[in-house]
Design a protein around this motif. Structure first.
Motif, PDB file in Angstrom:
ATOM      1  N   GLU A  25      -8.986   4.924  -4.756  1.00 19.10           N
ATOM      2  CA  GLU A  25      -9.241   5.941  -3.748  1.00 19.10           C
ATOM      3  C   GLU A  25      -8.534   7.236  -4.095  1.00 19.10           C
ATOM      4  O   GLU A  25      -9.058   8.315  -3.890  1.00 19.10           O
ATOM      5  CB  GLU A  25      -8.730   5.456  -2.385  1.00 19.10           C
ATOM      6  CG  GLU A  25      -9.757   4.772  -1.547  1.00 19.10           C
ATOM      7  CD  GLU A  25      -9.109   4.154  -0.327  1.00 19.10           C
ATOM      8  OE1 GLU A  25      -8.100   4.707   0.156  1.00 19.10           O
ATOM      9  OE2 GLU A  25      -9.598   3.106   0.140  1.00 19.10           O
TER      10      GLU A  25
ATOM     11  N   MET B 139      -7.514  -0.839  -5.047  1.00 18.37           N
ATOM     12  CA  MET B 139      -8.433   0.003  -4.303  1.00 18.37           C
ATOM     13  C   MET B 139      -7.778   1.325  -3.936  1.00 18.37           C
ATOM     14  O   MET B 139      -8.409   2.376  -4.027  1.00 18.37           O
ATOM     15  CB  MET B 139      -8.865  -0.709  -3.014  1.00 18.37           C
ATOM     16  CG  MET B 139      -9.903  -1.769  -3.192  1.00 18.37           C
ATOM     17  SD  MET B 139     -11.445  -1.103  -3.783  1.00 18.37           S
ATOM     18  CE  MET B 139     -11.839  -0.010  -2.430  1.00 18.37           C
ATOM     19  N   VAL B 140      -6.523   1.249  -3.524  1.00 18.18           N
ATOM     20  CA  VAL B 140      -5.829   2.480  -3.151  1.00 18.18           C
ATOM     21  C   VAL B 140      -5.748   3.404  -4.355  1.00 18.18           C
ATOM     22  O   VAL B 140      -6.023   4.601  -4.264  1.00 18.18           O
ATOM     23  CB  VAL B 140      -4.430   2.171  -2.602  1.00 18.18           C
ATOM     24  CG1 VAL B 140      -3.674   3.456  -2.382  1.00 18.18           C
ATOM     25  CG2 VAL B 140      -4.535   1.398  -1.315  1.00 18.18           C
TER      26      VAL B 140
ATOM     27  N   PHE C  94      -2.563  -7.198  -5.942  1.00 16.76           N
ATOM     28  CA  PHE C  94      -3.581  -7.379  -4.917  1.00 16.76           C
ATOM     29  C   PHE C  94      -4.701  -6.394  -5.142  1.00 16.76           C
ATOM     30  O   PHE C  94      -4.472  -5.247  -5.539  1.00 16.76           O
ATOM     31  CB  PHE C  94      -2.994  -7.163  -3.522  1.00 16.76           C
ATOM     32  CG  PHE C  94      -2.139  -8.300  -3.059  1.00 16.76           C
ATOM     33  CD1 PHE C  94      -2.599  -9.596  -3.154  1.00 16.76           C
ATOM     34  CD2 PHE C  94      -0.884  -8.071  -2.550  1.00 16.76           C
ATOM     35  CE1 PHE C  94      -1.829 -10.643  -2.727  1.00 16.76           C
ATOM     36  CE2 PHE C  94      -0.100  -9.112  -2.131  1.00 16.76           C
ATOM     37  CZ  PHE C  94      -0.575 -10.405  -2.216  1.00 16.76           C
ATOM     38  N   TYR C  95      -5.870  -6.869  -4.822  1.00 18.58           N
ATOM     39  CA  TYR C  95      -7.044  -6.028  -5.005  1.00 18.58           C
ATOM     40  C   TYR C  95      -6.925  -4.748  -4.185  1.00 18.58           C
ATOM     41  O   TYR C  95      -7.292  -3.672  -4.628  1.00 18.58           O
ATOM     42  CB  TYR C  95      -8.279  -6.821  -4.579  1.00 18.58           C
ATOM     43  CG  TYR C  95      -9.551  -6.045  -4.570  1.00 18.58           C
ATOM     44  CD1 TYR C  95     -10.154  -5.678  -5.773  1.00 18.58           C
ATOM     45  CD2 TYR C  95     -10.140  -5.655  -3.380  1.00 18.58           C
ATOM     46  CE1 TYR C  95     -11.319  -4.960  -5.770  1.00 18.58           C
ATOM     47  CE2 TYR C  95     -11.305  -4.936  -3.375  1.00 18.58           C
ATOM     48  CZ  TYR C  95     -11.894  -4.594  -4.571  1.00 18.58           C
ATOM     49  OH  TYR C  95     -13.043  -3.873  -4.558  1.00 18.58           O
ATOM     50  N   ALA C  96      -6.357  -4.901  -2.972  1.00 22.35           N
ATOM     51  CA  ALA C  96      -6.252  -3.739  -2.096  1.00 22.35           C
ATOM     52  C   ALA C  96      -5.436  -2.622  -2.743  1.00 22.35           C
ATOM     53  O   ALA C  96      -5.718  -1.448  -2.557  1.00 22.35           O
ATOM     54  CB  ALA C  96      -5.622  -4.145  -0.778  1.00 22.35           C
TER      55      ALA C  96
ATOM     56  N   ILE D 159       0.818  -1.194   0.000  1.00 20.16           N
ATOM     57  CA  ILE D 159       0.000   0.000   0.000  1.00 20.16           C
ATOM     58  C   ILE D 159       0.855   1.248   0.000  1.00 20.16           C
ATOM     59  O   ILE D 159       0.566   2.236  -0.669  1.00 20.16           O
ATOM     60  CB  ILE D 159      -0.947  -0.045   1.204  1.00 20.16           C
ATOM     61  CG1 ILE D 159      -2.041  -1.057   0.879  1.00 20.16           C
ATOM     62  CG2 ILE D 159      -1.536   1.301   1.487  1.00 20.16           C
ATOM     63  CD1 ILE D 159      -2.845  -1.500   2.002  1.00 20.16           C
TER      64      ILE D 159
END
Lengths: 590, 779
Positions: free
Chosen positions: A102, A98-99, A93-95, A62
């Motif tokens: 965002e 997402m970041v 990674f999906y996360a 992240i």
């Protein structure tokens, strides 16, 4: 080398294939696909590049996503439009997406994956270069890399045939193993029918044996790692080593002839060896006196280059040795080693504790102090509450209150714990055992000891005979067992477990040890009855360290291999040492 | 035909899908004389007349029916709404053709097929055209106005050229072509004079040819571009035909149009004579790729041009190689020597290969299995005499025929010809079988043709399962079990797709049961989230060990739940909690909150430590204000050191007292700091202040580190006896160290001193030690 391999030792498989694979993939990704012309390190400062397209090769973290987002947003503010490409390695990674979303730049970047996981650092050493694995898994309980490990194992088995015998211990080992099996089942048919090249595979969690990783290393390669930090198989020797004003990056692997001969040696032998080598070299140089022209021509064209090369390496390693010596004398290395050995053997605990206290008071080094405290805790099944408090207080006073979190981390990981307030537990215990027979009482005690998840180092040490009984001086020049990597004081637990299991070809007879490791459910063996494995391949063993391994362990196993006619291959999530472990646990302000 | 029609076809709206597709009848269309109260019935039959569906029509009046390429029934209502029904009469969706159509009502509508899909063209009451080229991706197009058009055109059709749909319409003696931009008047070349109006027009299946029927009984045939005339014919019948369709084979030179009146069927082409048939019953024509299907109440026939291969073989007295080969094979079976003669004849001409090919091809065009067999037998017989005849065409034909015979079966009712089948491809045929819920047959075909499982059997099983979950009368348990039994672990079947379908039917519980069988968590979790089973999704995600999935669920949960519930959920899932902490929450900065929390958690130590930290921070701020310099964020130890280095000894001592710094630490601290300052005087004073809790060896060490031997020596005398040797060695006084060691009679110390003896200077000392050692050993 001081002890050459037995003549029947099997050949190592060729790992250059992996290297080629990785290189080709990367070149393809960078050049063909994205036409990369210049490489930068991903940092939070703005990129100076003027090119039309930026390509990021990152771990799926992240933090990295935020860097990229900052960069892209800065460009947007400046009114620049570029193309952005993010390559995630080893997977996306999906996360992360997402970041990006965002941050509002998801539409501006395109993503790609580079499934690269295995980096051959040496002829017998594969690293996944995932130093974050240790913290992620053993501290945060994050299982994201297990899939990567399983993929790596899968890749190995497709390249080098199936592994007929599998052993493992630890939760992560078990999960990885099961996931890998699943992968194999999904794509069956590919490895089936191939002759196995590697006969055994052994998976081991780092938390099975923290002790070995926490000890100071005294084998040359380990010492170099402890002192100068080996990164990806290469080390930066500073000016004090190169005896010039520049620092030099040196690759340390089997191709360095000098290094290859001293890497597994106890440090006390290295100097002697190097000076002998220097004398030999001189003698070879001297041969040119009294040569006629023809011989001289021969010498210059054939030998001189090799000699020069050797000369250069020799002087480097001598420089490194000197530098290590200097540093270690400054730090009172002897005292330190003495304390460590006392901790391992379990005598003079009070003295060791006050040594540690002094260590903290003198602010020698935050990482070192922490390491000693952990070593004390693990060997003593946790610190007694009084010591725990006082050492912690001292530590916070010396190195700053933010380390409160470090201690919490260490407790979670089981590295530095407080003994459960003994009396309550023992009181219950004694009350209960009064009511039952002696035999049952023993069981209850066991149950109680496993109740509080503690390391039972002392009992294991006795069971596995980790502290060799030596009469007189331990001869480090002619080692008798793996204890030589710790000056004859201690056989690395991890290596001993591997040795024992390989000897028995199973965990049979080690139930007690497994129980003491709190791993009754987590030790597994899997043998396929296949005769296809040649006797040669059965003596090749792949050892997988989940959470990292140290050079000392590698050296110890190399030694074991030479003794028994095995060859070990090491696959580790990263090469680690005590300092790296502690840093992974530390909470320091960035 | 299997159907049992109560009414005449002419009383119904009829639509039949090409490629042997189903037939839809809408009985009792809205006629003025009928009472409006009677609801019409929509019926769907297979091509063999097997009833597939029957439903009461409840919506508005229907103008036109048609089948789309996906075999969906499109019903165009008067108000421009198009209702879409499935093959089994299940309502799919509806769409409107726009406001303009709604206002002016629909006068006439056509469904047509293009390469994009199926289109709808509508003629409104205002004599304007609206069309959409693809009903799957609806884009309405209003065609330009035809100048001076007062009444409905006598006939019109859609043309498809260069991937654009046009409309060709006839008004009196004039023809107009409408495209998106303009309306242009066109004249077909070579049109016979005296035409006052066009009664009927027909476009061929491939949009290549156009036929026009005029009021003089004259038929013009030409290309659809109206640039070329192919032929013409005068039939002298002035009555307007009921239907006119093209009947030609792709790539064939012959062109023919079939014209139907009430009781008469006429095939006209490029010949002076026409072929006429009498129709016993009311019939309906369906244009096909290679011919015309004609069905009536009792029969269903296929009219087509005889393919070349069949013609060659079955022509009377044909001497074509194929015909000879067929003859030879017949003789062979009669065990007559004539077989040999025929064969020889073919071989002499060197046409055996051609003969075999002809037989194979002709077999493909035969509909009767016995004829197919005899032709194939002939081909196989001929093959024996050929060296290198590639077998695959023969094998493939056998397979194709087997499939075709199976689907042509009366019960299945898909009368495909060989050319249609090749055009349609096996995949589409399988889709159509699935659409008709003929799963077993489809699976058998897949297995017979050895199609890869993922494309074939698995796909069909998945469709079956999707159909199965829609059966509402069976319990969830039974459905889930039945599906799992049949599907097992078939590769390529996605349980999550089936579950998604079940969820679509409102059977959430069944969907969850089905998801249990889904081995890939990555597929399970998103659907569970969609079904609002977030907690189940979370535990599934955690089980899978896939961090990525857990994050996905967490982010979803965070949006869905309020904060309290969210954290309660996390509490039960420690792994999720730790992930969440790592990802989302920054570290709590407010120390006070932290301290409070520590107290609540009964972690007194941490609470104290945090309070100390706050105290230290406040103090450090004050120090910075008063003394300048940097203090913030230093550890306690470093703060004190800085104070001493700055010469604020009082303050340092105060701080040490406040924070209860242990003596040992304080001594070490002061010692190091003073030595760093090289304030030897203060150091000496300090050393004498009281007895050192850390001994005096450190003093020696530290002084030596600053290379001050003089100061170091001051402290050696005060070092305790057990460390004296070490201290003396540190300052380099080997001789004295030796004396002390000998005095102690300590072997370890002796060897330590000995190791420090270097060269000539310490020779005497070394001797002394050796002597002492020898003495000790004697004792």
């Amino acid at each position: 080398m001081a002890f050459p391999h037995r003549p029947d030792a099997p050949e190592l498989p060729d790992f250059s294939m992996l290297k080629r694979l990785a290189r080709d993939q990367l070149i393809y990704l960078l050049e063909q696909q994205h036409e990369v012309d210049k490489l930068y390190k991903v940092e939070s400062k703005p990129a100076v590049s003027s090119s039309e397209q930026l390509c990021f090769l990152v771990r799926p973290r992240i933090k990295n996503m935020r860097y990229i987002a900052n960069l892209v947003n800065a460009d947007k503010l400046a009114g620049r439009t570029r193309k952005y490409k993010v390559i995630f390695s080893p997977q996306k990674f999906y996360a992360c997406e997402m970041v990006l979303e965002e941050e509002g730049i998801y539409g501006d970047v395109s993503c790609d994956e580079w499934a690269f996981s295995l980096l051959p650092l040496d002829v017998d050493l594969l690293s996944m270069e995932l130093p974050e694995f240790f913290r992620d898994y053993f501290l945060e309980g994050d299982q994201r890399w297990i899939n990567t490990v399983a993929q790596a194992l899968h890749l190995l088995s497709t390249l080098y045939g199936p592994f007929p015998n599998c052993y493992g211990i630890g939760r992560c080992a078990k999960m990885s193993y099961e996931l890998w099996r699943k992968l194999e089942d999904e794509e069956d048919g590919e490895t089936k029918g191939r002759r196995p090249e590697i006969g055994h595979i052994f998976l081991l969690d780092r938390d099975m044996d923290f002790v070995t990783a926490l000890c100071s290393q005294v084998v040359y390669e380990g010492l170099v790692d402890d002192t100068f930090r080996i990164k990806c198989g290469s080390v930066d020797f500073g000016p004090e080593v190169t005896s010039s004003d520049k620092s030099l990056k040196v690759l340390l692997n089997a191709e360095d002839k000098v290094f290859n001969e001293i890497r597994n040696e106890h440090f006390s032998n290295v100097f002697g060896f190097l000076s002998q080598k220097a004398r030999n070299l001189q003698a070879q140089y001297d041969r040119r006196r009294g040569m006629d022209i023809k011989q001289m021509k021969n010498f210059v064209s054939q030998e001189l280059k090799g000699l020069k090369q050797e000369h250069r390496l020799l002087s480097l390693h001598i420089g490194a040795c000197e530098s290590i010596m200097k540093k270690k004398t400054k730090q009172d290395f002897q005292e330190l080693i003495k304390t460590e050995h006392a901790l391992l053997e379990g005598f003079n605990i009070r003295e060791s504790t006050s040594y540690i206290e002094e260590h903290i008071d003198r602010q020698v080094s935050p990482i070192e102090s922490l390491r000693l405290m952990c070593l004390l805790s693990i060997t003593e099944n946790g610190l007694i509450p009084k010591d725990y408090r006082s050492l912690k207080t001292q530590y916070l006073q010396s190195y700053g209150p933010e380390h409160l979190l470090t201690f919490s981390n260490l407790r979670r990981a089981g590295l530095l714990t407080e003994q459960a307030p003994g009396d309550t537990l023992t009181a219950v215990e004694s009350k209960v055992s009064k009511l039952v027979t002696d035999k049952a009482a023993g069981k209850i005690t066991d149950a109680f000891s496993s109740l509080a998840k503690r390391s039972n180092f002392r009992a294991i040490s006795k069971k596995l005979n980790l502290i060799p009984r030596v009469d007189g001086e331990y001869d480090l020049k002619v080692p008798r067992d793996m204890a030589y990597v710790f000056s004859g004081a201690y056989v690395p637990l991890s290596c001993r477990i591997i040795e024992q299991v390989l000897e028995r070809r199973s965990w049979q007879g080690l139930d007690e040890v497994v129980r003491l490791l709190n791993c009754s459910e987590l030790a597994f063996t899997d043998m396929t009855k296949e005769d296809k494995a040649s006797s040669e391949s059965l003596r090749l063993i792949l050892v997988v360290f989940l959470g990292g391994c140290t050079f000392s362990e590698i050296s110890a196993l190399r030694f074991l291999g030479r003794e028994k006619g095995y060859r070990f291959i090491f696959l580790t999530t990263a090469v680690t040492n005590s300092a790296r472990l502690m840093e992974a646990m530390s909470e320091v302000k960035a | 035909m299997d159907w049992d029609l109560k009414e005449e076809l002419r009383d119904c709206l009829v639509a039949a899908a090409p490629y042997g597709g189903p037939i839809a009848l809408l009985r009792n269309p809205w006629r003025k004389e009928k009472a409006a109260s009677v609801r019409p019935v929509l019926e769907i039959y297979s091509a063999s007349g097997m009833p597939l569906a029957s439903l009461l029509w409840k919506s508005g009046p229907v103008v036109s029916l048609g089948w789309s390429a996906e075999e969906e029934l499109l019903c165009v209502q008067e108000d421009g709404v198009v209702l879409v029904y499935g093959l089994h009469g299940d309502f799919r969706r509806h769409f409107s053709m726009g406001n303009e159509v709604l206002q002016n009502r629909v006068l006439d509508a056509r469904i047509f097929h293009t390469e994009f899909g199926s289109g709808v063209a509508i003629l409104t009451g205002a004599h304007r055209f609206t069309l959409s080229a693809n009903v799957g991706d609806l884009k309405l197009r209003r065609m330009p106005e035809v100048p001076g058009l007062q009444s409905a055109p006598s006939c019109w059709t859609t043309l498809c050229q260069d991937r654009v749909a046009h409309i060709l319409l006839a008004v009196g003696p004039d023809l107009y072509l409408l495209d998106h931009a303009a309306c242009s008047s066109v004249t077909p070349p070579g049109l016979a004079p005296g035409v006052s109006s066009f009664l009927q027009m027909a476009v061929s299946f491939t949009y290549r040819h156009l036929a026009l029927f005029t009021d003089t009984g004259y038929i013009w045939m030409g290309t659809a571009s109206l640039k070329e005339k192919l032929c013409e014919f005068n039939c002298n019948i002035r009555a307007p035909p009921k239907q006119m369709v093209w009947c030609s084979r792709p790539r064939s030179k012959e062109r023919a149009v079939v014209v139907a009146w009430e009781r008469r069927l006429m095939v006209v082409g490029d010949a002076p004579e026409s072929i006429q048939f009498v129709l016993d019953e009311d019939s309906y024509l369906v244009p096909e790729l290679d011919g015309v299907r004609i069905f009536s109440r009792s029969t269903h026939e296929f009219l087509h041009e005889v393919p070349v291969a069949s013609e060659e073989i079955f022509k009377i007295a044909s001497m074509a190689p194929g015909a000879l080969l067929l003859e030879a094979q017949k003789e062979y079976e009669k065990e007559s020597q004539k077989a040999d003669e025929y064969l020889r004849e073919i071989q002499e001409l060197g046409q055996l290969t051609q003969a075999v090919q002809q037989c194979i091809e002709a077999a493909g065009h035969e509909h009767r299995p016995d004829m197919q067999k005899s032709l194939l037998r002939a081909a196989s017989f001929g093959k024996c005499f050929l060296d290198r005849f590639p077998p695959d065409s023969f094998v493939r034909m056998c397979q194709d025929l087997r499939v075709l015979n199976a689907v042509r079966d009366y019960h299945i009712g898909i009368p495909l010809t060989y050319s249609q089948y090749k055009q349609l491809t096996i995949q589409v045929l399988l889709d159509r079988l699935v659409l008709r819920r003929l799963y077993p047959l489809a699976i058998q075909i897949c297995e017979y043709l050895r199609l890869p499982e993922v494309q074939g059997v698995s796909r069909i099983l998945a469709h079956w399962a999707c159909y199965k979950v829609q059966q509402k009368d069976v319990s969830d348990e039974d459905v889930a079990r039945a599906i799992n039994q049949k599907l097992g672990d078939t590769p390529g079947v996605s349980y999550s797709d089936i579950a998604a379908r079940a969820y679509g039917c409102g059977r959430t519980e069944l969907a969850i049961k089905l998801l249990e069988y889904e081995p890939r968590s990555g597929e399970q979790v998103p659907l569970l989230l969609k079904m609002k089973r977030s907690k189940l999704a979370l535990s599934k995600a955690i089980e899978s060990g896939d961090t990525d999935l857990v994050f996905t669920v967490l982010l979803h949960l965070k949006n869905e739940l309020n904060r309290g519930d969210f954290f309660m959920t996390l509490r039960n899932q420690p792994m999720a909690l730790s992930l969440y902490r790592q990802r989302i929450e920054g570290r709590v900065a407010a120390l006070q909150t932290a301290a409070d929390a520590f107290y609540k958690a009964k972690n007194e130590f941490a609470a104290k430590a945090t309070e100390d930290q706050m105290r230290l921070l406040r103090l450090q701020r004050r120090l910075e204000d008063e003394l300048g310099g940097r203090f913030l964020d230093l550890s306690l130890h470093d703060t004190v050191t800085t104070l001493i280095l700055g010469g604020h000894n009082k303050r340092a001592e105060q701080l040490a007292r406040d924070f209860r710094i242990p003596d040992k630490r304080l001594w070490w601290l002061k010692l190091t700091a003073l030595a760093d300052l090289e304030d030897w005087e203060e150091l000496e004073k300090f050393s004498k202040s009281k007895k050192s809790p850390i001994g005096y060896l450190p003093f020696v060490e530290i002084c030596m580190k600053q290379h001050n031997k003089y100061e170091a020596k001051k402290y050696t005398s005060r070092v305790g006896p057990e460390q004296k040797v070490k201290a003396l060695l540190l300052v380099g006084d080997v001789a004295q160290a030796a004396d002390v060691a000998i005095e102690h009679r300590n072997e370890a110390e002796l060897s330590l001193v000995l190791s420090h003896c270097t060269g000539a200077t310490d020779g005497a000392t070394a001797d002394k030690i050796q002597r002492a050692r020898a003495q000790a050993q004697k004792k």
